[in-house]
Scaffold this motif. Sequence first.
Motif, PDB file in Angstrom:
ATOM      1  N   SER A  24     -64.563  13.988  82.035  1.00 26.73           N
ATOM      2  CA  SER A  24     -65.780  13.223  82.308  1.00 26.73           C
ATOM      3  C   SER A  24     -66.692  14.141  83.108  1.00 26.73           C
ATOM      4  CB  SER A  24     -65.455  11.990  83.163  1.00 26.73           C
ATOM      5  OG  SER A  24     -64.622  11.104  82.467  1.00 26.73           O
ATOM      6  N   ALA A  25     -67.893  14.348  82.620  1.00 26.64           N
ATOM      7  CA  ALA A  25     -68.764  15.372  83.225  1.00 26.64           C
ATOM      8  C   ALA A  25     -68.994  15.143  84.712  1.00 26.64           C
ATOM      9  CB  ALA A  25     -70.091  15.405  82.473  1.00 26.64           C
ATOM     10  N   CYS A  26     -69.102  13.866  85.114  1.00 26.03           N
ATOM     11  CA  CYS A  26     -69.390  13.590  86.537  1.00 26.03           C
ATOM     12  C   CYS A  26     -68.270  14.076  87.438  1.00 26.03           C
ATOM     13  CB  CYS A  26     -69.640  12.098  86.748  1.00 26.03           C
ATOM     14  SG  CYS A  26     -68.250  11.047  86.304  1.00 26.03           S
ATOM     15  N   CYS A  32     -74.574  12.956  86.310  1.00 28.37           N
ATOM     16  CA  CYS A  32     -74.839  12.115  85.140  1.00 28.37           C
ATOM     17  C   CYS A  32     -74.458  10.656  85.408  1.00 28.37           C
ATOM     18  CB  CYS A  32     -74.092  12.647  83.916  1.00 28.37           C
ATOM     19  SG  CYS A  32     -72.325  12.863  84.202  1.00 28.37           S
ATOM     20  N   GLY A  33     -74.166  10.299  86.647  1.00 25.27           N
ATOM     21  CA  GLY A  33     -73.846   8.914  86.983  1.00 25.27           C
ATOM     22  C   GLY A  33     -75.038   8.004  86.747  1.00 25.27           C
ATOM     23  N   ASN A  39     -71.228  10.323  91.053  1.00 26.17           N
ATOM     24  CA  ASN A  39     -70.245   9.248  91.273  1.00 26.17           C
ATOM     25  C   ASN A  39     -69.244   9.584  92.368  1.00 26.17           C
ATOM     26  OD1 ASN A  39     -71.236   7.465  89.353  1.00 26.17           O
ATOM     27  ND2 ASN A  39     -70.050   8.390  87.704  1.00 26.17           N
ATOM     28  N   PHE A  59     -68.324  16.254  79.224  1.00 29.12           N
ATOM     29  CA  PHE A  59     -69.114  15.339  78.391  1.00 29.12           C
ATOM     30  C   PHE A  59     -69.295  14.017  79.130  1.00 29.12           C
ATOM     31  CE2 PHE A  59     -69.994  12.325  74.979  1.00 29.12           C
ATOM     32  CZ  PHE A  59     -70.868  13.039  74.166  1.00 29.12           C
ATOM     33  N   CYS A  60     -70.487  13.473  79.052  1.00 29.85           N
ATOM     34  CA  CYS A  60     -70.755  12.142  79.623  1.00 29.85           C
ATOM     35  C   CYS A  60     -71.233  11.228  78.492  1.00 29.85           C
ATOM     36  CB  CYS A  60     -71.833  12.205  80.702  1.00 29.85           C
ATOM     37  SG  CYS A  60     -72.308  10.536  81.271  1.00 29.85           S
ATOM     38  N   PRO A  61     -70.388  10.301  78.076  1.00 21.80           N
ATOM     39  CA  PRO A  61     -70.770   9.434  76.953  1.00 21.80           C
ATOM     40  C   PRO A  61     -71.961   8.532  77.261  1.00 21.80           C
ATOM     41  CG  PRO A  61     -68.645   8.767  77.885  1.00 21.80           C
ATOM     42  CD  PRO A  61     -69.005  10.060  78.524  1.00 21.80           C
ATOM     43  N   GLU A  62     -72.039   8.014  78.481  1.00 16.38           N
ATOM     44  CA  GLU A  62     -73.174   7.123  78.785  1.00 16.38           C
ATOM     45  C   GLU A  62     -74.479   7.904  78.799  1.00 16.38           C
ATOM     46  OE1 GLU A  62     -72.511   4.645  82.214  1.00 16.38           O
ATOM     47  OE2 GLU A  62     -70.585   3.958  81.453  1.00 16.38           O
ATOM     48  N   ARG A  70     -79.736   5.495  84.691  1.00 16.39           N
ATOM     49  CA  ARG A  70     -79.775   4.363  83.740  1.00 16.39           C
ATOM     50  C   ARG A  70     -79.229   3.132  84.470  1.00 16.39           C
ATOM     51  NH1 ARG A  70     -75.990   7.992  82.765  1.00 16.39           N
ATOM     52  NH2 ARG A  70     -73.887   7.387  83.338  1.00 16.39           N
ATOM     53  N   MET A 124     -62.737   9.644  84.298  1.00 18.42           N
ATOM     54  CA  MET A 124     -63.053   8.805  85.473  1.00 18.42           C
ATOM     55  C   MET A 124     -62.610   7.367  85.241  1.00 18.42           C
ATOM     56  SD  MET A 124     -64.647   8.583  88.423  1.00 18.42           S
ATOM     57  CE  MET A 124     -66.187   9.392  88.843  1.00 18.42           C
ATOM     58  N   SER A 127     -64.580   3.342  84.955  1.00 17.33           N
ATOM     59  CA  SER A 127     -65.819   3.384  84.168  1.00 17.33           C
ATOM     60  C   SER A 127     -65.654   2.607  82.862  1.00 17.33           C
ATOM     61  CB  SER A 127     -66.156   4.846  83.853  1.00 17.33           C
ATOM     62  OG  SER A 127     -66.958   4.934  82.703  1.00 17.33           O
ATOM     63  N   ALA A 129     -66.952   3.311  80.196  1.00 16.22           N
ATOM     64  CA  ALA A 129     -66.855   4.284  79.105  1.00 16.22           C
ATOM     65  C   ALA A 129     -65.612   5.155  79.247  1.00 16.22           C
ATOM     66  CB  ALA A 129     -68.099   5.176  79.089  1.00 16.22           C
ATOM     67  N   CYS A 130     -65.399   5.700  80.440  1.00 17.48           N
ATOM     68  CA  CYS A 130     -64.355   6.724  80.635  1.00 17.48           C
ATOM     69  C   CYS A 130     -63.053   6.200  81.222  1.00 17.48           C
ATOM     70  CB  CYS A 130     -64.892   7.824  81.542  1.00 17.48           C
ATOM     71  SG  CYS A 130     -66.194   8.814  80.786  1.00 17.48           S
TER      72      CYS A 130
END
Length: 207
Positions: A24-26, A32-33, A39, A59-62, A70, A124, A127, A129-130
């Motif tokens: 998770s990129a964060c 990218c949080g 985060n 990679f951050c899917p969100e 966002r 992460m 989340s 997503a993650c």
Amino acid sequence: MTDRNFLKAMRIPTSTDPLRVLVSACLTGITCGYDGSANGEYPSVLKLLNYDTVRLVKFCPEEFSFGSPREMCDLHGGTGDDVLDGKARMLSESGIDWSEGIVRAAEKMAEVARREDVELCVMMDISAACGSQVIYNGNRFSENKQYQIGAGVAAAKLMREGFKVISQRDHASLEILYSKLDPMHEMNEKAIDWHEVEWYKNYFKTV
Ligand code: SF4
């Protein structure tokens, strides 16, 4: 629950043939949080940045689908698996249905994982997503916020495709990983994984 036997059986990487790990990129400090932060910082994963025996694929899917910053988002009516099956939804904090976007992002993350031939994913938890083990059940900002066992949408997609996912809170698993990355690593035998933490066992009544 993580598969520590899988980690124990993993190969010993070298600097010329590093372990390929999707993160998770964060967790690597990328901001990218949802609020444009990383985060918080998790030393358990940031440490990965110190080794030349691992190649991190971030990679951050969100962010892929919704940009940064966002709205916060959560899963409603089920888990990430249910969202993939069209049986639950991801909603933004203001109630916008983000399900289609997050499924697209999960597919992209899986595509990246296949292309890079990753051997492990470190993501992460919590989340929508993650998360790989615990996620919110509905809006996390509601007075009666609830957790559920399950994966977020991107982690669920990766697991469906056979990728192994551990979280930043799986300290025993991460110890095994670090012992592979560094022959000098001194194992902390007292480290435990997320599902072994008292809060987890009490909340989900797994004791
Ligand atoms: S979607 Fe994943 S990588 Fe992106 S900020 Fe959330 S936890 Fe981090």
